[in-house]
Design a protein around this motif. Structure first.
Motif, PDB file in Angstrom:
ATOM      1  N   LYS A 119       0.809   1.207 -12.076  1.00 47.39           N
ATOM      2  CA  LYS A 119       0.065   1.510 -10.826  1.00 47.39           C
ATOM      3  C   LYS A 119       0.551   2.284  -9.822  1.00 47.39           C
ATOM      4  O   LYS A 119       1.649   2.944  -9.918  1.00 47.39           O
ATOM      5  CB  LYS A 119      -0.224  -0.086 -10.162  1.00 47.39           C
ATOM      6  CG  LYS A 119      -0.320  -0.993 -11.144  1.00 47.39           C
ATOM      7  CD  LYS A 119      -1.811  -0.787 -11.978  1.00 47.39           C
ATOM      8  CE  LYS A 119      -1.964  -2.246 -12.951  1.00 47.39           C
ATOM      9  NZ  LYS A 119      -3.389  -2.187 -13.494  1.00 47.39           N
ATOM     10  N   TRP A 120      -0.385   3.015  -9.200  1.00 52.65           N
ATOM     11  CA  TRP A 120      -0.182   3.830  -8.306  1.00 52.65           C
ATOM     12  C   TRP A 120       0.628   3.296  -7.054  1.00 52.65           C
ATOM     13  O   TRP A 120       1.614   4.001  -6.551  1.00 52.65           O
ATOM     14  CB  TRP A 120      -1.455   4.461  -7.364  1.00 52.65           C
ATOM     15  CG  TRP A 120      -2.374   5.153  -8.586  1.00 52.65           C
ATOM     16  CD1 TRP A 120      -3.566   4.820  -8.715  1.00 52.65           C
ATOM     17  CD2 TRP A 120      -2.045   6.512  -9.044  1.00 52.65           C
ATOM     18  NE1 TRP A 120      -4.365   6.022  -9.617  1.00 52.65           N
ATOM     19  CE2 TRP A 120      -3.352   6.855  -9.707  1.00 52.65           C
ATOM     20  CE3 TRP A 120      -1.015   7.331  -8.824  1.00 52.65           C
ATOM     21  CZ2 TRP A 120      -3.310   8.164 -10.164  1.00 52.65           C
ATOM     22  CZ3 TRP A 120      -1.164   8.741  -9.439  1.00 52.65           C
ATOM     23  CH2 TRP A 120      -2.064   9.007 -10.143  1.00 52.65           C
ATOM     24  N   GLU A 121       0.457   1.931  -6.932  1.00 49.15           N
ATOM     25  CA  GLU A 121       1.372   1.299  -5.685  1.00 49.15           C
ATOM     26  C   GLU A 121       2.767   1.273  -6.216  1.00 49.15           C
ATOM     27  O   GLU A 121       3.568   0.854  -5.314  1.00 49.15           O
ATOM     28  CB  GLU A 121       0.542   0.045  -5.598  1.00 49.15           C
ATOM     29  CG  GLU A 121      -0.877   0.039  -5.005  1.00 49.15           C
ATOM     30  CD  GLU A 121      -1.739   0.350  -5.945  1.00 49.15           C
ATOM     31  OE1 GLU A 121      -1.464   0.106  -7.146  1.00 49.15           O
ATOM     32  OE2 GLU A 121      -3.047   0.514  -5.931  1.00 49.15           O
ATOM     33  N   SER A 122       3.067   1.107  -7.474  1.00 48.73           N
ATOM     34  CA  SER A 122       4.352   1.129  -7.896  1.00 48.73           C
ATOM     35  C   SER A 122       5.275   2.187  -7.665  1.00 48.73           C
ATOM     36  O   SER A 122       6.517   2.366  -7.557  1.00 48.73           O
ATOM     37  CB  SER A 122       4.571   0.668  -9.283  1.00 48.73           C
ATOM     38  OG  SER A 122       3.955   1.551 -10.052  1.00 48.73           O
ATOM     39  N   ILE A 123       4.738   3.494  -7.204  1.00 47.13           N
ATOM     40  CA  ILE A 123       5.161   4.500  -6.970  1.00 47.13           C
ATOM     41  C   ILE A 123       5.264   4.972  -5.480  1.00 47.13           C
ATOM     42  O   ILE A 123       4.286   4.962  -4.968  1.00 47.13           O
ATOM     43  CB  ILE A 123       4.557   5.941  -7.849  1.00 47.13           C
ATOM     44  CG1 ILE A 123       4.288   5.578  -9.162  1.00 47.13           C
ATOM     45  CG2 ILE A 123       5.041   7.310  -7.362  1.00 47.13           C
ATOM     46  CD1 ILE A 123       3.512   6.737 -10.007  1.00 47.13           C
ATOM     47  N   LYS A 124       6.561   4.928  -5.106  1.00 47.78           N
ATOM     48  CA  LYS A 124       6.618   4.920  -3.620  1.00 47.78           C
ATOM     49  C   LYS A 124       6.613   6.580  -3.272  1.00 47.78           C
ATOM     50  O   LYS A 124       7.254   7.335  -3.574  1.00 47.78           O
ATOM     51  CB  LYS A 124       8.094   4.454  -3.227  1.00 47.78           C
ATOM     52  CG  LYS A 124       8.258   3.013  -3.678  1.00 47.78           C
ATOM     53  CD  LYS A 124       6.985   1.979  -3.012  1.00 47.78           C
ATOM     54  CE  LYS A 124       7.518   0.674  -3.723  1.00 47.78           C
ATOM     55  NZ  LYS A 124       6.573  -0.260  -3.281  1.00 47.78           N
ATOM     56  N   GLY A 125       5.884   6.799  -2.128  1.00 50.83           N
ATOM     57  CA  GLY A 125       5.456   8.252  -1.536  1.00 50.83           C
ATOM     58  C   GLY A 125       4.754   9.030  -2.324  1.00 50.83           C
ATOM     59  O   GLY A 125       3.678   8.461  -2.997  1.00 50.83           O
ATOM     60  N   GLN A 295      12.764   4.374   2.735  1.00 54.02           N
ATOM     61  CA  GLN A 295      13.028   2.948   3.118  1.00 54.02           C
ATOM     62  C   GLN A 295      12.252   2.131   2.262  1.00 54.02           C
ATOM     63  O   GLN A 295      12.714   0.934   2.159  1.00 54.02           O
ATOM     64  CB  GLN A 295      12.430   2.976   4.725  1.00 54.02           C
ATOM     65  CG  GLN A 295      12.352   1.591   5.209  1.00 54.02           C
ATOM     66  CD  GLN A 295      12.253   1.528   6.695  1.00 54.02           C
ATOM     67  OE1 GLN A 295      12.323   2.627   7.302  1.00 54.02           O
ATOM     68  NE2 GLN A 295      12.024   0.421   7.441  1.00 54.02           N
ATOM     69  N   ALA A 296      10.999   2.387   1.837  1.00 57.97           N
ATOM     70  CA  ALA A 296      10.215   1.452   0.983  1.00 57.97           C
ATOM     71  C   ALA A 296      11.081   0.922  -0.251  1.00 57.97           C
ATOM     72  O   ALA A 296      11.067   0.007  -0.908  1.00 57.97           O
ATOM     73  CB  ALA A 296       8.897   2.114   0.543  1.00 57.97           C
ATOM     74  N   MET A 297      11.754   2.335  -0.899  1.00 65.52           N
ATOM     75  CA  MET A 297      12.680   2.050  -1.939  1.00 65.52           C
ATOM     76  C   MET A 297      13.752   0.824  -1.858  1.00 65.52           C
ATOM     77  O   MET A 297      14.007  -0.142  -2.495  1.00 65.52           O
ATOM     78  CB  MET A 297      13.296   3.318  -2.426  1.00 65.52           C
ATOM     79  CG  MET A 297      12.261   4.247  -3.071  1.00 65.52           C
ATOM     80  SD  MET A 297      12.797   5.849  -3.633  1.00 65.52           S
ATOM     81  CE  MET A 297      11.370   6.814  -4.008  1.00 65.52           C
TER      82      MET A 297
END
Length: 409
Positions: A119-125, A295-297
């Motif tokens: 999903k797009w949401e699983s890719i941060k940034g 930071q999200a990672m």
């Protein structure tokens, strides 16, 4: 007497009898069709209907090819969706020769059946790269009415940037979003030791992609397939023919209405041939993660609730400037390994073997564990960041969206 003999022959061959029956069929196939006569007992060959069996040595070349095609269809009749047992399309289109069909069967292992489930949401940034990919691939499939004529879809997209930044994940997210057939192709998929087979494999690959359209051909590490051509470089004749065929096939995509997209990824975009850069119309930089993405990672890989510690995310983000996504994962893995190492030292010091159900739990994460992980894990892709920025300024695709002020152009 002669008339009766002729009548008997006519009846035997079905000339005067309205229904010649199985005797005529078995006699004819045994004499002229390369088949054995059926046994009188229908169960002699283990079949209730007494069906006949072909002798492979007596088959014509065309009949052998047809038999091979039927066996392939029985082995894999169609591509099935990963979530539903719904037949979509036959695996192989009709090829002009058995050789091309055999080459197509070798490429079937590179088809990802069903959705890659990224999903797009699983890719941060990577907001800029996502927006450009949606514009180039996703929107033309969702709204084909608007992408005609001059606004026909882009057929070639290049994802370039430092290693470990998520180029492969972006390609799989495109295939998931668009529900396209995903061909995961590397150099080993289309390079053969036999003379002339590499070019045929490229041709068969694009024929398969058109057959399963809408489809996405993902060429990973494309610089290993089509680097710059020229006399000054050591280049084999077979490699040059392969590059030429790939350029011809990609040029043919722009002249058709088939929804076939070529997504290429590379860590060395400056090594690509100029003719390939022309065909890869969209050239998208996949940069190192910014502070928000880092930071999200860290929040996902080192959640504070499981580590029993107030994780200093701000310090982690500050000290990982220039780290790629894979580097950040290694930092988190190294930090999480420290409590396990302390536990292992205690268990190894004891001479008694502790049963598995009595093993103690791993201790909490400490601040010094994170500091040690940062010291032991160094960035792997920051040295060439300026070269990617320079290539992006010279060849990269930029888009400025006025209504989205939060996204960087």
């Amino acid at each position: 007497m002669g008339e009766c003999h002729l009548v008997g022959i006519s009846t035997k061959f079905g000339g005067s009898h309205p229904n010649p029956g199985p005797d005529f069929k078995g006699f004819w196939e045994s004499r002229f069709g390369g088949k054995k006569e059926p046994e009188q007992n229908g169960h002699a060959n283990g079949e209730a209907n007494g069906s006949v069996r072909k002798r492979t040595s007596d088959l014509a070349v065309y009949e052998q090819f047809e038999q091979q095609a039927r066996q392939t269809q029985v082995r894999a009749a169609a591509i099935r969706d990963g979530n539903a047992d719904v037949i979509q399309k036959p695996l192989l289109p009709s090829f002009e020769s058995a050789e091309m069909r055999n080459l197509a069967e070798t490429l079937l292992r590179d088809i990802i059946r069903g959705s890659p489930d990224v999903k797009w949401e699983s890719i941060k940034g990577l907001e800029n790269a996502k927006r450009l990919l949606k514009e180039a691939v996703v929107m033309p499939i969702k709204y084909p009415k608007y992408f005609t004529g001059l606004l026909s879809p882009w057929k070639g997209i290049l994802l370039f940037g430092p290693p470990g930044t998520g180029k492969t994940m972006l390609a799989k997210a495109v295939a998931t979003e668009c529900k396209t057939t995903f061909f995961n192709i590397s150099a080993s998929s289309i390079v053969s030791k036999w003379r002339g087979d590499s070019e045929k494999l490229v041709k068969v690959l694009f024929e398969l992609a058109r057959h399963h359209a809408p489809s996405t051909i993902f060429l990973d590490e494309i610089d290993a397939i089509i680097s710059q051509r020229g006399e000054a470089r050591s280049e084999h004749e077979a490699s040059r023919r392969l590059k030429t065929e790939l350029l011809i096939q990609m040029d043919g995509l722009t002249k058709t209405n088939d929804l076939v997209f070529v997504l290429a990824a590379t860590n060395l975009p400056w090594e690509l041939d100029a003719a390939m850069l022309r065909r890869l119309e969209k050239r998208i930089l996949v940069p190192l993660p910014e502070a928000e993405a880092r930071q999200a990672m860290f929040e996902e890989l080192l959640p504070a609730t499981t580590s029993k510690l107030e994780v200093p995310y701000d310090i982690l983000v500050e000290k990982t400037e220039g780290y790629s996504g894979s580097d950040i994962r290694l930092v988190c893995k190294e930090a999480a390994m420290q409590p396990l190492r302390r536990l292992m030292s205690v268990l190894e010091a004891s001479d008694e073997l502790v049963p598995e159900e009595e093993l103690p739990e791993v201790g909490p994460l400490k601040p010094e564990d994170i500091e040690l992980a940062l010291r032991n894990t160094r960035p792997s892709a920051h040295l060439h960041a300026h070269r990617y920025e320079k290539f992006n300024q010279d060849y990269g695709s930029q888009v400025d969206v006025p209504f989205n002020h939060g996204a960087r152009a």
